[in-house]
Design a protein around this motif. Structure first.
Motif, PDB file in Angstrom:
ATOM      1  N   TYR A 193      50.775  28.368   3.123  1.00  0.00           N
ATOM      2  CA  TYR A 193      51.717  29.110   3.970  1.00  0.00           C
ATOM      3  C   TYR A 193      53.153  29.174   3.450  1.00  0.00           C
ATOM      4  O   TYR A 193      53.913  30.013   3.924  1.00  0.00           O
ATOM      5  N   HIS A 202      38.802  30.731  16.720  1.00  0.00           N
ATOM      6  CA  HIS A 202      39.781  30.050  15.861  1.00  0.00           C
ATOM      7  C   HIS A 202      40.595  29.119  16.747  1.00  0.00           C
ATOM      8  O   HIS A 202      41.360  29.581  17.592  1.00  0.00           O
ATOM      9  N   LYS A 224      45.695  34.890   3.884  1.00  0.00           N
ATOM     10  CA  LYS A 224      47.085  34.796   4.360  1.00  0.00           C
ATOM     11  C   LYS A 224      47.700  33.417   4.096  1.00  0.00           C
ATOM     12  O   LYS A 224      48.913  33.263   4.093  1.00  0.00           O
ATOM     13  N   GLU A 229      36.742  29.083   8.157  1.00  0.00           N
ATOM     14  CA  GLU A 229      37.862  29.844   7.587  1.00  0.00           C
ATOM     15  C   GLU A 229      39.001  28.880   7.266  1.00  0.00           C
ATOM     16  O   GLU A 229      40.173  29.183   7.506  1.00  0.00           O
ATOM     17  N   SER A 230      38.677  27.711   6.748  1.00  0.00           N
ATOM     18  CA  SER A 230      39.715  26.713   6.466  1.00  0.00           C
ATOM     19  C   SER A 230      40.628  27.208   5.358  1.00  0.00           C
ATOM     20  O   SER A 230      40.162  27.545   4.273  1.00  0.00           O
ATOM     21  N   GLY A 231      41.903  27.224   5.638  1.00  0.00           N
ATOM     22  CA  GLY A 231      42.854  27.683   4.639  1.00  0.00           C
ATOM     23  C   GLY A 231      43.765  26.564   4.197  1.00  0.00           C
ATOM     24  O   GLY A 231      43.809  26.167   3.026  1.00  0.00           O
ATOM     25  N   ARG A 232      44.475  25.995   5.173  1.00  0.00           N
ATOM     26  CA  ARG A 232      45.439  24.941   4.889  1.00  0.00           C
ATOM     27  C   ARG A 232      44.811  23.785   4.123  1.00  0.00           C
ATOM     28  O   ARG A 232      45.335  23.328   3.107  1.00  0.00           O
ATOM     29  N   GLY A 276      39.566  28.576  11.337  1.00  0.00           N
ATOM     30  CA  GLY A 276      40.308  27.586  10.530  1.00  0.00           C
ATOM     31  C   GLY A 276      40.632  26.374  11.374  1.00  0.00           C
ATOM     32  O   GLY A 276      39.908  26.043  12.304  1.00  0.00           O
ATOM     33  N   GLY A 277      41.729  25.725  11.045  1.00  0.00           N
ATOM     34  CA  GLY A 277      42.194  24.618  11.887  1.00  0.00           C
ATOM     35  C   GLY A 277      42.030  23.249  11.264  1.00  0.00           C
ATOM     36  O   GLY A 277      42.701  22.298  11.686  1.00  0.00           O
ATOM     37  N   ASN A 311      39.631  40.023  10.152  1.00  0.00           N
ATOM     38  CA  ASN A 311      40.237  39.697  11.439  1.00  0.00           C
ATOM     39  C   ASN A 311      41.518  40.504  11.609  1.00  0.00           C
ATOM     40  O   ASN A 311      41.867  41.322  10.767  1.00  0.00           O
ATOM     41  N   PRO A 328      40.858  32.309   4.007  1.00  0.00           N
ATOM     42  CA  PRO A 328      41.774  33.272   4.633  1.00  0.00           C
ATOM     43  C   PRO A 328      42.964  33.498   3.717  1.00  0.00           C
ATOM     44  O   PRO A 328      43.781  32.588   3.526  1.00  0.00           O
ATOM     45  N   SER A 330      45.780  26.441  14.020  1.00  0.00           N
ATOM     46  CA  SER A 330      45.934  25.790  12.718  1.00  0.00           C
ATOM     47  C   SER A 330      46.366  24.333  12.898  1.00  0.00           C
ATOM     48  O   SER A 330      46.912  23.967  13.933  1.00  0.00           O
ATOM     49  N   GLN A 331      46.115  23.531  11.872  1.00  0.00           N
ATOM     50  CA  GLN A 331      46.515  22.112  11.882  1.00  0.00           C
ATOM     51  C   GLN A 331      46.093  21.436  13.194  1.00  0.00           C
ATOM     52  O   GLN A 331      46.900  20.868  13.926  1.00  0.00           O
ATOM     53  N   ARG A 354      35.299  38.057  18.078  1.00  0.00           N
ATOM     54  CA  ARG A 354      36.036  36.812  18.308  1.00  0.00           C
ATOM     55  C   ARG A 354      36.093  36.547  19.806  1.00  0.00           C
ATOM     56  O   ARG A 354      36.343  37.445  20.590  1.00  0.00           O
TER      57      ARG A 354
HETATM   58  N1  PLP Z   1      41.356  32.159  10.547  1.00  0.00           N
HETATM   59  C1  PLP Z   1      42.229  32.738  11.390  1.00  0.00           C
HETATM   60  C2  PLP Z   1      41.750  33.833  12.260  1.00  0.00           C
HETATM   61  C3  PLP Z   1      43.555  32.305  11.451  1.00  0.00           C
HETATM   62  O1  PLP Z   1      44.423  32.892  12.277  1.00  0.00           O
HETATM   63  C4  PLP Z   1      43.955  31.247  10.586  1.00  0.00           C
HETATM   64  C5  PLP Z   1      45.330  30.711  10.627  1.00  0.00           C
HETATM   65  O2  PLP Z   1      45.930  30.450  11.596  1.00  0.00           O
HETATM   66  C6  PLP Z   1      43.028  30.684   9.722  1.00  0.00           C
HETATM   67  C7  PLP Z   1      41.731  31.157   9.726  1.00  0.00           C
HETATM   68  C8  PLP Z   1      43.392  29.558   8.807  1.00  0.00           C
HETATM   69  O3  PLP Z   1      43.703  28.421   9.494  1.00  0.00           O
HETATM   70  P1  PLP Z   1      43.960  27.041   8.721  1.00  0.00           P
HETATM   71  O4  PLP Z   1      44.879  27.337   7.616  1.00  0.00           O
HETATM   72  O5  PLP Z   1      44.519  26.177   9.745  1.00  0.00           O
HETATM   73  O6  PLP Z   1      42.649  26.553   8.234  1.00  0.00           O
END
Ligand code: PLP
Length: 630
Positions: A532, A234, A86, A323-326, A274-275, A134, A84, A237-238, A184
């Motif tokens: 982030y 989703h 963002k 969709e793991s970002g963090r 994510g999460g 998304n 992701p 996060s965290q 979703r």
């Molecule tokens: N996917 C979606 C739709 C999100 O809103 C987010 C972030 O909140 C993520 C993925 C990434 O989450 P994370 O960074 O916790 O893995």
């Protein structure tokens, strides 16, 4: 460090922190050497260091964890990660993830139209990789998606609100495209942690199950039932508790299986969002800055839940998408700040003869009480003296405010009070058990170390949501730190500070640090800042982006600098806020001419002022060592 560093950070024999981007002992980058090297090239702290091999290692760890979980569960489907963007949209980060993820077929996730514009042009592989869209979508966003799929991109818009489906169908028909569609779900299982509202019935996003059925029936009504390819949730996060992951995935897997049973023949992706957390404090607990599971356990739970639902419902295993970002991005960057100086409360000296003052009794009563508190001090009476000193000092301040205490006496009271506190702290440090009443003293007496950075620009989550990041000196770790400090930034706000630190038991209010040595730099590292922080930061006090340096594991010394991106200059930051820098310059030039005419400055001084102004406009927004070229 072994707990939060997860093998990526360690301390070498010289007492310096080293980065091991691939967790290999010996293949490491000495942070102090790196920072000094960059300093010699004119790149001074604050510096954001980014380790591309570490990012690659995270991608591989994700892939390997799912591969072994799938092997264990005899899973027949595939695994794909989409990043992701963002989480860190910096071009170089997205490009690196995309490039390195190529070997595993990993894709990208976008949450807005501008993010899609970047990704659709960039993701031009001959064998297309998954792009998941998304976020809220308007007509143009959907049109962009459909045009991208016409170009051959493997792009799946995820329907978050039912009216987005109408837009997809409209543009798909207009452009002769058979759309790929995702949706979703608003799951009943709530998420966990600070972002738990991302899931559950009240979540901002997603379809209720009833709406999901309507979506599918609408597609079926148009002969497009195979266009529904992906279901998504989703959990926030965290997510710090694995039980929340289990609940959400179990529920999503049931939705998947039921839809297959209803005839959704094209459904093949189960996107768990994510999460996946980051253990920022290293405690491995169900605590907001931590997580009570490992990456391997996460992969294993996801795969196990999905495969057991598929076995129960006798449906094929879907491709699992995360969709793991963090968890992917946090470790790759760290911020280096230099300490500019400190203020402390234990430097007050009382040379006056207290016995004499007490006998003379010529001072105001609260000041005499303060004198008594210090004279009576012993280990046994420490608590009593501490209370007496606090009470007397408060009374002295009140008297001053009412006009009954002179400035000199107030100054004396201040010195006396802090000196007494400092003496009590020395006693406390020798006590085998510290009385409850004196527990706060270390925090009360902590130094403030002024650090060259802006919390608002570089660590927004520390300020906004009390996120804890590991902080440590990057050198002198073979030397006992003898002071305790909170860290203040260079903005002029009192909340521009870090006063919550990783601790073995709880959250520490102060950080153990070394005594500053005049003429010697003292550097602190703030770790796990890759997710982030960079784009959420703001320009408070007009402190801009820091320098960013990409470091790789090659070159003569075992590492090399791959890319440097110089931080914002003052002129750049001013122009972001619509100042016309040329107009500012012209006005200052006119002021200089006037000042010469009025004989306030000489011609030479006027030229010097203008030259200095120009060099400052072109200089770093942070504090620079004296004499450094702007
Ligand atoms: N996917 C979606 C739709 C999100 O809103 C987010 C972030 O909140 C993520 C993925 C990434 O989450 P994370 O960074 O916790 O893995």
């Amino acid at each position: 460090m072994p707990s939060w560093g997860k093998g990526y950070f360690a301390v070498n024999d010289s007492g310096h922190i080293v980065v091991r981007p691939e967790k290999i002992v010996g293949q490491e980058i000495d942070l102090l050497t790196l920072v000094e090297d960059l300093h010699a090239r004119g790149l001074t702290a604050p510096l954001l260091l980014r380790f591309s091999n570490l990012l690659t290692h995270r991608l591989r760890a994700l892939r390997d964890s799912f591969a072994s979980a799938m092997a264990e569960n005899d899973y027949q489907g595939r695994y794909l990660a989409v990043y992701p963007i963002k989480v860190n949209q910096q071009r170089s980060v997205v490009e690196e993830v995309y490039r390195y993820g190529g070997d595993y077929g990993f894709g990208l996730e976008v949450g807005s139209k501008p993010e899609l514009l970047a990704v659709m042009a960039m993701a031009d592989d001959p064998s297309p990789r998954l792009i998941i869209c998304n976020g809220f979508k308007d007509d143009d966003y959907i049109k962009t998606v459909i045009l991208a799929s016409k170009l051959g991109r493997a792009i799946v818009p995820v329907v978050e609100k039912l009216d987005e489906l109408d837009l997809i169908l409209k543009h798909a028909q207009r452009h002769g495209v058979r759309p790929r569609i995702g949706m979703r779900l608003k799951l009943a299982s709530e998420g966990a942690g600070r972002w738990r509202g991302s899931a559950g019935a009240k979540s901002k996003f997603g379809l209720f199950v009833d709406e999901a059925i309507t979506l599918f029936e609408t597609l079926r009504g148009r002969g497009l039932e195979d266009c529904l390819e992906l279901v998504h949730c989703h959990p926030g996060s965290q997510v710090h508790s694995i039980s929340r992951v289990k609940d959400a995935i179990g529920e999503l897997a049931h939705v998947y299986a039921e839809l297959i049973g209803m005839g959704a023949s094209g459904l093949r992706y189960l996107d768990v969002g994510g999460g996946l957390g980051v253990d920022y404090d290293g405690s491995q607990t169900n605590f907001p800055s931590s997580m009570n599971y490992t990456l391997e356990e996460y992969a294993s739970e996801v795969v196990y839940r999905v495969s057991s639902v598929c076995a129960e419902k006798k449906v094929p295993h879907p491709t699992i998408v995360t969709e793991s970002g963090r968890a992917l991005a946090a470790y790759q960057s760290l911020l280096i700040v230099n300490v500019l100086g400190r203020s402390s409360l234990d430097g007050f000296e009382v040379d006056e003869d207290l016995d004499e003052i007490a006998t003379a009794g010529a001072m105001t009563q609260p000041v005499l009480d303060l004198v008594e508190a210090q004279r009576d001090l012993s280990e046994r009476r420490a608590v009593e003296c501490y209370h007496n000193a606090i009470q007397a000092y408060e009374q002295a301040l009140n008297l001053f405010n009412l006009g009954y205490l002179e400035l000199a006496e107030r100054g004396f009271a201040e010195r006396l009070f802090w000196k007494t506190c400092s003496m009590i702290r020395s006693l406390v440090r020798r006590m085998p058990t510290v009385p409850d009443e004196l527990q706060e003293l270390e925090t009360v007496m902590a130094d403030t170390y002024f650090c060259n950075f802006s919390v608002f620009q570089s660590l927004p989550d520390s300020w906004a949501i009390d996120q804890i990041f590991p902080v440590a000196p990057i050198h002198r770790l073979d030397e006992k730190p003898i002071r305790r400090a909170v860290l203040a930034d260079v903005t002029c706000d009192s909340d521009g500070k870090i006063d919550r630190f990783v601790d073995l038991q709880d959250i520490a209010r102060t950080l153990p640090v070394h005594e500053l040595v005049p003429g010697q730099d003292y550097y602190l590292g703030i770790f796990l800042t890759g997710a982030y922080q960079e784009t959420l930061g703001d320009l408070h006090n007009l402190f801009g982006d820091t320098h960013v340096v990409h470091v790789g594991l090659d070159g003569e010394q075992g590492w090399g600098i791959e890319e440097t991106v110089e931080g914002d200059t003052a002129a750049e930051v001013l122009s972001y806020l619509q100042y016309d820098v040329d107009a500012l310059w012209a006005r200052l030039e006119a002021s200089c001419h006037r000042a010469v005419e009025l004989d306030r400055v000489s011609e030479t001084e006027a030229r010097e002022i203008l030259a200095f102004y120009r060099s400052e406009l072109d200089g770093y927004t942070y504090l620079e060592p004296e004499g450094s070229p702007s």
